[in-house]
Design a protein around this motif. Structure first.
Motif, PDB file in Angstrom:
ATOM      1  N   VAL A   1      20.349  -4.365  -0.748  1.00 31.33           N
ATOM      2  CA  VAL A   1      19.888  -5.306  -1.765  1.00 31.33           C
ATOM      3  C   VAL A   1      18.390  -5.533  -1.528  1.00 31.33           C
ATOM      4  N   ASP A   2      17.814  -6.354  -2.357  1.00 26.42           N
ATOM      5  CA  ASP A   2      16.397  -6.693  -2.307  1.00 26.42           C
ATOM      6  C   ASP A   2      15.936  -6.974  -0.882  1.00 26.42           C
ATOM      7  N   GLY A   3      14.849  -6.325  -0.469  1.00 26.50           N
ATOM      8  CA  GLY A   3      14.297  -6.551   0.860  1.00 26.50           C
ATOM      9  C   GLY A   3      13.846  -7.981   1.077  1.00 26.50           C
ATOM     10  N   GLY A   4      13.537  -8.687  -0.014  1.00 28.87           N
ATOM     11  CA  GLY A   4      13.091 -10.070   0.071  1.00 28.87           C
ATOM     12  C   GLY A   4      14.139 -11.019   0.607  1.00 28.87           C
ATOM     13  N   VAL A   5      15.382 -10.579   0.672  1.00 29.84           N
ATOM     14  CA  VAL A   5      16.422 -11.423   1.254  1.00 29.84           C
ATOM     15  C   VAL A   5      16.069 -11.755   2.705  1.00 29.84           C
ATOM     16  N   ILE A   6      15.498 -10.781   3.408  1.00 23.03           N
ATOM     17  CA  ILE A   6      15.122 -10.984   4.808  1.00 23.03           C
ATOM     18  C   ILE A   6      13.609 -11.088   4.982  1.00 23.03           C
TER      19      ILE A   6
ATOM     20  N   ILE B   1      -7.322  -1.601   5.367  1.00 20.36           N
ATOM     21  CA  ILE B   1      -7.396  -2.705   4.417  1.00 20.36           C
ATOM     22  C   ILE B   1      -5.991  -2.981   3.895  1.00 20.36           C
ATOM     23  N   ILE B   2      -5.589  -4.242   3.952  1.00 21.65           N
ATOM     24  CA  ILE B   2      -4.299  -4.653   3.396  1.00 21.65           C
ATOM     25  C   ILE B   2      -4.567  -5.713   2.343  1.00 21.65           C
ATOM     26  N   ILE B   3      -4.114  -5.437   1.136  1.00 23.77           N
ATOM     27  CA  ILE B   3      -4.209  -6.413   0.052  1.00 23.77           C
ATOM     28  C   ILE B   3      -2.785  -6.884  -0.234  1.00 23.77           C
ATOM     29  N   GLY B   4      -2.543  -8.159  -0.004  1.00 22.60           N
ATOM     30  CA  GLY B   4      -1.220  -8.733  -0.206  1.00 22.60           C
ATOM     31  C   GLY B   4      -1.176  -9.536  -1.492  1.00 22.60           C
ATOM     32  N   SER B   5      -0.077  -9.413  -2.203  1.00 22.57           N
ATOM     33  CA  SER B   5       0.105 -10.154  -3.444  1.00 22.57           C
ATOM     34  C   SER B   5       1.432 -10.901  -3.376  1.00 22.57           C
ATOM     35  N   TYR B   6       1.370 -12.195  -3.648  1.00 22.46           N
ATOM     36  CA  TYR B   6       2.559 -13.041  -3.612  1.00 22.46           C
ATOM     37  C   TYR B   6       2.642 -13.789  -4.932  1.00 22.46           C
ATOM     38  N   VAL B   7       3.706 -13.578  -5.666  1.00 25.69           N
ATOM     39  CA  VAL B   7       3.791 -14.133  -7.021  1.00 25.69           C
ATOM     40  C   VAL B   7       4.885 -15.197  -7.169  1.00 25.69           C
ATOM     41  N   ASN B   8       5.252 -15.819  -6.058  1.00 23.70           N
ATOM     42  CA  ASN B   8       6.256 -16.880  -6.107  1.00 23.70           C
ATOM     43  C   ASN B   8       5.657 -18.231  -5.750  1.00 23.70           C
ATOM     44  N   SER B   9       4.397 -18.434  -6.098  1.00 17.14           N
ATOM     45  CA  SER B   9       3.737 -19.688  -5.720  1.00 17.14           C
ATOM     46  C   SER B   9       4.450 -20.883  -6.344  1.00 17.14           C
TER      47      SER B   9
ATOM     48  N   VAL C   1       6.307 -16.613   4.359  1.00 18.01           N
ATOM     49  CA  VAL C   1       5.184 -15.742   3.993  1.00 18.01           C
ATOM     50  C   VAL C   1       3.873 -16.215   4.626  1.00 18.01           C
ATOM     51  N   GLN C   2       3.731 -17.502   4.806  1.00 21.33           N
ATOM     52  CA  GLN C   2       2.449 -18.112   5.172  1.00 21.33           C
ATOM     53  C   GLN C   2       1.751 -17.443   6.357  1.00 21.33           C
ATOM     54  N   ASN C   3       2.433 -17.233   7.470  1.00 24.94           N
ATOM     55  CA  ASN C   3       1.789 -16.653   8.650  1.00 24.94           C
ATOM     56  C   ASN C   3       1.366 -15.202   8.442  1.00 24.94           C
ATOM     57  N   LYS C   4       2.071 -14.487   7.593  1.00 26.39           N
ATOM     58  CA  LYS C   4       1.770 -13.077   7.382  1.00 26.39           C
ATOM     59  C   LYS C   4       0.510 -12.859   6.544  1.00 26.39           C
ATOM     60  N   THR C   5       0.081 -13.863   5.828  1.00 29.20           N
ATOM     61  CA  THR C   5      -1.103 -13.692   4.982  1.00 29.20           C
ATOM     62  C   THR C   5      -2.351 -13.420   5.810  1.00 29.20           C
ATOM     63  N   GLN C   6      -2.336 -13.841   7.066  1.00 26.88           N
ATOM     64  CA  GLN C   6      -3.495 -13.639   7.939  1.00 26.88           C
ATOM     65  C   GLN C   6      -3.727 -12.170   8.251  1.00 26.88           C
ATOM     66  N   SER C   7      -2.716 -11.333   8.083  1.00 28.07           N
ATOM     67  CA  SER C   7      -2.891  -9.903   8.324  1.00 28.07           C
ATOM     68  C   SER C   7      -3.496  -9.183   7.116  1.00 28.07           C
ATOM     69  N   CYS C   8      -3.723  -9.914   6.034  1.00 30.60           N
ATOM     70  CA  CYS C   8      -4.270  -9.322   4.810  1.00 30.60           C
ATOM     71  C   CYS C   8      -5.789  -9.449   4.764  1.00 30.60           C
ATOM     72  N   THR C   9      -6.428  -8.371   4.363  1.00 30.14           N
ATOM     73  CA  THR C   9      -7.862  -8.403   4.109  1.00 30.14           C
ATOM     74  C   THR C   9      -8.133  -9.290   2.899  1.00 30.14           C
ATOM     75  N   LEU C  10      -7.269  -9.162   1.899  1.00 30.84           N
ATOM     76  CA  LEU C  10      -7.333 -10.001   0.700  1.00 30.84           C
ATOM     77  C   LEU C  10      -5.915 -10.430   0.368  1.00 30.84           C
ATOM     78  N   TYR C  11      -5.758 -11.709   0.143  1.00 31.98           N
ATOM     79  CA  TYR C  11      -4.447 -12.272  -0.220  1.00 31.98           C
ATOM     80  C   TYR C  11      -4.561 -12.823  -1.628  1.00 31.98           C
ATOM     81  N   ILE C  12      -3.693 -12.349  -2.509  1.00 36.54           N
ATOM     82  CA  ILE C  12      -3.707 -12.754  -3.917  1.00 36.54           C
ATOM     83  C   ILE C  12      -2.447 -13.565  -4.201  1.00 36.54           C
ATOM     84  N   GLU C  13      -2.639 -14.805  -4.638  1.00 33.16           N
ATOM     85  CA  GLU C  13      -1.514 -15.666  -4.991  1.00 33.16           C
ATOM     86  C   GLU C  13      -1.875 -16.450  -6.247  1.00 33.16           C
ATOM     87  N   PRO C  14      -1.528 -15.913  -7.423  1.00 33.70           N
ATOM     88  CA  PRO C  14      -1.806 -16.674  -8.640  1.00 33.70           C
ATOM     89  C   PRO C  14      -1.112 -18.027  -8.578  1.00 33.70           C
TER      90      PRO C  14
END
Length: 174
Positions: A69-74, A88-96, A122-135
């Motif tokens: 199932v969806d990887g987001g479960v874990i 470079i890691i660009i992270g996008s999170y769309v569940n704000s 998700v919060q702690n993992k954003t630090q590994s991103c060069t750019l974090y996008i969260e609309p």
């Protein structure tokens, strides 16, 4: 999920990670073992179907002798496969979700709890991103409201455009 096979075939005729121009890691949850699995080789369509398989909406995807199932479960923000493999890691999170609200109605408590728990993981993992996008305020959209899909796309796209300077700065470092 089988309804998506035609779309995958159209865009990925060889159905293989190895034929992609950019390495890709796809996360899915092995629901029988209760663990996250990262796919980066083999059958692309099955990995994509497993990753997008929202529990209770779709039947689990059966391949490799297990059910996915969806990887987001874990892990709803899987940066782990990219660490030490990407400059470079660009992270996008769309569940704000709004951190604070004045009130919450009984029929919204479960949804709010789900989004708060997801955001916390998700919060702690954003630090590994060069750019974090969260609309902001994406919770105004329902994941199942396909009639608003163009509006949702435009909302996210316009937010990303507002980060043009940051994106260009990153591109210029390459």
């Amino acid at each position: 999920m089988k309804g998506f096979q035609g779309i995958y075939q159209e865009y990925f005729p060889n159905n293989s990670f190895e034929d992609l121009n950019i390495p890709l890691f796809v996360a899915a949850t092995d629901i029988l073992k209760g663990e996250i699995v990262y796919f980066s080789s083999g059958n692309l369509a099955q990995a994509l179907q497993a990753s997008a398989c929202i529990p209770l909406v779709f039947q689990p995807v059966n391949f490799n002798d297990t059910l996915y199932v969806d990887g987001g479960v874990i892990n709803n923000f899987p940066t782990e496969p990219l660490i030490n493999k990407c400059d470079i890691i660009i992270g996008s999170y769309v569940n704000s979700i709004k951190k604070e609200v004045d009130q919450v109605h009984m029929n919204n408590i479960l949804d709010r709890c789900f989004h708060l728990a997801m955001k916390s993981s998700v919060q702690n993992k954003t630090q590994s991103c060069t750019l974090y996008i969260e609309p902001p305020n994406m919770s105004q959209f329902s994941i199942f409201n396909l009639k608003r899909s163009e509006e949702i796309y435009d909302y996210g796209y316009n937010y990303a455009l507002s980060l043009e300077k940051e994106i260009k700065d990153i591109v210029n470092t390459i």
